[in-house]
Design an enzyme around this catalytic site. Structure first.
Site, PDB file in Angstrom:
ATOM      1  N   TYR A 135       0.725  -1.206  -0.091  1.00 20.96           N
ATOM      2  CA  TYR A 135      -0.001  -0.043   0.065  1.00 20.96           C
ATOM      3  C   TYR A 135       0.860   1.170  -0.025  1.00 20.96           C
ATOM      4  CZ  TYR A 135      -3.032   3.633   2.254  1.00 20.96           C
ATOM      5  OH  TYR A 135      -3.958   4.745   2.536  1.00 20.96           O
ATOM      6  N   ARG A 173      -1.656   5.511  19.504  1.00 24.74           N
ATOM      7  CA  ARG A 173      -0.907   5.950  18.161  1.00 24.74           C
ATOM      8  C   ARG A 173      -1.915   7.354  17.521  1.00 24.74           C
ATOM      9  NH1 ARG A 173      -1.478   4.959  12.744  1.00 24.74           N
ATOM     10  NH2 ARG A 173       0.155   5.395  11.633  1.00 24.74           N
TER      11      ARG A 173
END
Ligand code: 15L
Length: 265
Positions: A135, A173
Site C-alpha cells: 500500500y 498512536r
C-alpha cells in the site's frame, strides 16, 4: 470551483464532498458505486483505473480541479495496490492534461514513509520514501507520478500524507496521527486554493499536541488545523500494541502482522 472528487462514496469522500459543497464548490462525484440517497450533486459511476471511463467523465464535465481519494485503504497484493493507487492516478493525470485541468489534491498516506523510525524525530516533507507495505509502495509511486506531471506538464499537485482519519482517535498512536473530519476538509480546501504550489507534500493530521509529523509544510500551503486529539486522550485506553505501534511512523502497518511472504499474496 468545479471539483471532481473520486472515491466520493468512501469515508473521506463523504466528508470532503459535504464540506466542499458547503463552502460553495460545485462538486462532481466519481465512484464505483451509486450515489448515497439524497446526494445533491452530479455523480458518475465508474472505475478510475479505466482510462476510457475517466476520459468520458472529463469530456462531459468542465472541471477546475480533482481531489483523488479513491483507492484501497489497506494492505493488499502488489498488483491490486498498483492498480488502485498508481493506475488510477495516471488515468486522472492524463485526462487532466488532455482537458487543461490544472490542479490535483491527492490522498497519499503516512505509509509512504511508514518505515521511518519514530526515533528519527519529527517527520518533515523532505523524508525519503520509506514504505511499510505494498500500500505504501503504491502511494510512493503515485506521489512520483504527481511530481512527474508537475514537472512535465505544469500541473499543481498537492500530496496529502494522511494520518488516521477518524471521528475521534481510538488508540494511543491515534493521539499523534489523528486527522479530524473538519481538519480534513480544511486541508483539502487549502490544497485546492493555495497559489501555485507546483508539487508539494503536506502531512494530513490535526494540530495534535503529540504530533509525530511536521505541520509546517501544510501551514505554508494555508492548512491551519483547528482540532487536537488531546481533547480525547482520557477516552483512549492503552493497548498491548502501543509500544510496537510507536516504533515506526506507520504504526500497525510496519509491524509483523502486515509482512507478506510473496509479492502477489
Ligand atoms: C492509512 O493510510 C490507511 O488508509 C488507514 O486504514 C489507516 O491505517 C491510516 O493510514 C493510519 O495510519 O492510521
Amino acid at each position: 470551483m468545479r471539483v471532481l472528487v473520486t472515491g466520493a462514496a468512501g469515508s473521506i469522500g463523504r466528508v470532503v464532498t459535504t464540506g466542499l459543497a458547503a463552502s460553495g464548490h460545485d462538486v462532481v462525484g466519481l465512484d464505483l458505486v451509486p450515489p448515497p440517497d439524497g446526494t445533491p450533486f452530479t455523480w458518475h459511476e465508474g472505475d478510475c483505473a479505466d482510462g476510457d471511463a475517466v476520459e468520458a467523465v472529463f469530456a462531459e464535465e468542465r472541471l477546475d480541479a480533482v481531489v483523488h481519494l479513491a483507492g484501497i485503504p489497506d494492505e493488499a497484493s502488489l498488483p491490486d495496490e498498483l492498480t488502485s493507487h498508481v493506475v488510477t492516478t495516471a488515468a486522472l493525470l492524463d485526462a487532466m492534461v488532455a482537458h487543461d485541468v490544472p490542479r490535483i489534491v491527492y490522498a497519499s498516506s503516512n505509509h509512504a514513509v511508514g518505515r521511518t523510525l519514530r526515533a528519527d524525530g519529527t517527520l518533515t516533507e523532505r523524508a525519503l520514501p520509506r514504505a511499510d507495505t505494498y500500500y505504501g509502495v503504491a502511494k510512493v509511486a503515485a506521489e512520483a507520478l504527481l511530481h512527474l506531471f508537475a514537472d512535465r506538464h505544469g500541473i499543481d499537485a498537492v500530496a496529502c500524507r494522511i494520518g488516521s482519519f477518524l471521528e475521534e482517535p481510538t488508540s494511543v498512536r491515534g493521539l499523534s496521527t489523528w486527522l479530524s473530519h473538519g481538519d480534513c476538509v480544511r486541508m483539502v480546501e487549502a490544497a485546492l486554493s493555495t497559489p501555485a504550489p507546483g508539487y508539494a507534500v503536506l502531512y494530513g493530521i490535526s494540530a495534535n499536541t503529540r504530533a509525530w509529523w511536521d505541520l509546517e509544510p501544510g501551514r505554508r500551503l494555508g492548512y491551519e488545523p483547528q482540532d487536537d486529539a488531546e481533547a480525547y486522550a482520557d477516552r483512549v485506553e492503552p493497548g498491548p500494541q502501543d509500544d510496537a505501534e510507536a516504533a515506526f511512523v506507520g504504526g500497525p502497518f510496519a509491524t509483523a502482522q502486515f509482512h507478506r511472504p510473496a509479492l502477489g499474496a
